[in-house]
Scaffold this active site. Structure first.
Site, PDB file in Angstrom:
ATOM      1  N   ASP A  36       0.839  -1.204   0.000  1.00 23.97           N
ATOM      2  CA  ASP A  36       0.000   0.000   0.000  1.00 23.97           C
ATOM      3  C   ASP A  36       0.879   1.260   0.000  1.00 23.97           C
ATOM      4  O   ASP A  36       0.692   2.181  -0.821  1.00 23.97           O
ATOM      5  CB  ASP A  36      -0.892  -0.054   1.253  1.00 23.97           C
ATOM      6  N   SER A 128      -3.014  -9.829   2.163  1.00 29.74           N
ATOM      7  CA  SER A 128      -3.103 -10.268   3.578  1.00 29.74           C
ATOM      8  C   SER A 128      -1.909 -11.055   4.091  1.00 29.74           C
ATOM      9  O   SER A 128      -1.892 -11.432   5.268  1.00 29.74           O
ATOM     10  CB  SER A 128      -4.379 -11.096   3.849  1.00 29.74           C
ATOM     11  N   THR A 129      -0.908 -11.326   3.229  1.00 33.46           N
ATOM     12  CA  THR A 129       0.179 -12.210   3.699  1.00 33.46           C
ATOM     13  C   THR A 129       1.354 -11.443   4.323  1.00 33.46           C
ATOM     14  O   THR A 129       2.382 -12.038   4.646  1.00 33.46           O
ATOM     15  CB  THR A 129       0.725 -13.112   2.570  1.00 33.46           C
TER      16      THR A 129
HETATM   17  N1  AR6 Z   1       5.035  -5.215  -4.744  1.00 31.81           N
HETATM   18  C1  AR6 Z   1       4.398  -6.393  -4.579  1.00 31.81           C
HETATM   19  N2  AR6 Z   1       4.167  -6.964  -3.380  1.00 31.81           N
HETATM   20  C2  AR6 Z   1       4.633  -6.301  -2.290  1.00 31.81           C
HETATM   21  C3  AR6 Z   1       5.315  -5.051  -2.359  1.00 31.81           C
HETATM   22  C4  AR6 Z   1       5.502  -4.513  -3.658  1.00 31.81           C
HETATM   23  N3  AR6 Z   1       6.121  -3.344  -3.846  1.00 31.81           N
HETATM   24  N4  AR6 Z   1       5.628  -4.673  -1.102  1.00 31.81           N
HETATM   25  C5  AR6 Z   1       5.181  -5.635  -0.258  1.00 31.81           C
HETATM   26  N5  AR6 Z   1       4.594  -6.623  -0.982  1.00 31.81           N
HETATM   27  P1  AR6 Z   1       1.212  -6.076   3.090  1.00 31.81           P
HETATM   28  P2  AR6 Z   1      -1.444  -6.989   4.013  1.00 31.81           P
HETATM   29  C6  AR6 Z   1       3.964  -7.887  -0.522  1.00 31.81           C
HETATM   30  O1  AR6 Z   1       1.733  -6.013   4.484  1.00 31.81           O
HETATM   31  O2  AR6 Z   1      -0.833  -8.148   4.704  1.00 31.81           O
HETATM   32  C7  AR6 Z   1      -0.674  -1.953   4.875  1.00 31.81           C
HETATM   33  O3  AR6 Z   1      -0.148  -1.116   5.864  1.00 31.81           O
HETATM   34  C8  AR6 Z   1       4.409  -8.464   0.787  1.00 31.81           C
HETATM   35  O4  AR6 Z   1       5.603  -9.239   0.631  1.00 31.81           O
HETATM   36  O5  AR6 Z   1       1.545  -4.977   2.168  1.00 31.81           O
HETATM   37  O6  AR6 Z   1      -2.661  -7.193   3.158  1.00 31.81           O
HETATM   38  C9  AR6 Z   1      -2.131  -1.621   4.541  1.00 31.81           C
HETATM   39  O7  AR6 Z   1      -2.413  -0.240   4.645  1.00 31.81           O
HETATM   40  C10 AR6 Z   1       3.215  -9.355   1.129  1.00 31.81           C
HETATM   41  O8  AR6 Z   1       3.387 -10.641   0.521  1.00 31.81           O
HETATM   42  O9  AR6 Z   1      -0.428  -6.180   3.066  1.00 31.81           O
HETATM   43  C11 AR6 Z   1      -2.873  -2.412   5.561  1.00 31.81           C
HETATM   44  O10 AR6 Z   1      -2.972  -1.723   6.791  1.00 31.81           O
HETATM   45  C12 AR6 Z   1       2.042  -8.680   0.445  1.00 31.81           C
HETATM   46  O11 AR6 Z   1       2.594  -7.634  -0.354  1.00 31.81           O
HETATM   47  C13 AR6 Z   1      -2.047  -3.646   5.740  1.00 31.81           C
HETATM   48  O12 AR6 Z   1      -0.709  -3.281   5.369  1.00 31.81           O
HETATM   49  C14 AR6 Z   1       1.028  -8.085   1.395  1.00 31.81           C
HETATM   50  O13 AR6 Z   1       1.679  -7.473   2.482  1.00 31.81           O
HETATM   51  C15 AR6 Z   1      -2.481  -4.762   4.824  1.00 31.81           C
HETATM   52  O14 AR6 Z   1      -1.779  -5.918   5.137  1.00 31.81           O
END
Ligand code: AR6
Length: 180
Positions: A36, A128-129
């Protein structure tokens, strides 16, 4: 065959020049960390402004503006993609709180929005991971099953790309997709 419409890459989703990338947002739509944060940083302030307008319109929705399992669509600011679909994954609470259905909803609603706008190539992160703690293997199986099902129903979608950022997710998807 839907399988041939699924592609896997390891990398940064902000670089994907596709019709829409999906953001793993939170229910405020105001941005955050992880993917995000990366998407908002790369898109610039217009994305945040658009999210704020949508959040204002949806402010009375319970669990909203965007509850878990739902999705909204915006433009993409300075990103190379054309649109961003913001979906909110469930926080993992052990698996007994409807997490599976909510996570499936993220993939389903995102593809429904994409199909409604005639978008053909969509890139997903592993929703969510990260911060939300969904076990990666279980999340991958929900993601793949749901996307397969949606692609069967919506042949106008040409390609879904899973963009895995971390090596562990990439290996899990490789294994599940039978890529050696
Ligand atoms: N490109 C692709 N995937 C990514 C990138 C990127 N640039 N950066 C991280 N990931 P997360 P969630 C992957 O924590 O668990 C935020 O603060 C990462 O390796 O981004 O759904 C939101 O505002 C992981 O596999 O999202 C919410 O509050 C995946 O993205 C909360 O985090 C999801 O990790 C959502 O948590």
């Amino acid at each position: 065959m839907s399988e041939t419409k699924i592609e896997l890459i390891q990398g940064d989703i902000t670089q994907a020049a596709v019709d829409a990338i999906v953001n793993a947002a939170n229910s405020s739509l105001m941005g955050g960390g992880g993917v995000d944060g990366a998407i908002h940083r790369a898109a610039g302030p217009s994305l945040h402004e658009e999210c704020m307008r949508i959040a204002q319109e949806l402010k009375d929705i319970p669990g909203g503006p965007c509850p878990a399992g739902e999705a909204v669509i915006t433009g993409a600011g300075m990103l190379p993609c054309k649109n961003v679909i913001h979906t909110v994954g469930p926080v993992w609470q052990g698996g007994g709180r409807g997490e599976r259905e909510l996570l499936a909803g993220c993939y389903r609603k995102s593809l429904l929005l994409a199909a409604g706008r005639a978008l053909k190539v969509i890139a997903f992160p592993n929703i969510s991971t990260g911060v939300y703690g969904y076990p990666k293997r279980e999340a991958a199986s929900v993601a793949l099953e749901t996307v397969w099902e949606c692609l069967e129903k919506r042949p106008q979608i040409e390609k879904v790309i899973f963009v895995c950022f971390d090596h562990e997710n990439f290996q899990i998807y490789r294994e599940m997709l039978g890529v050696v």
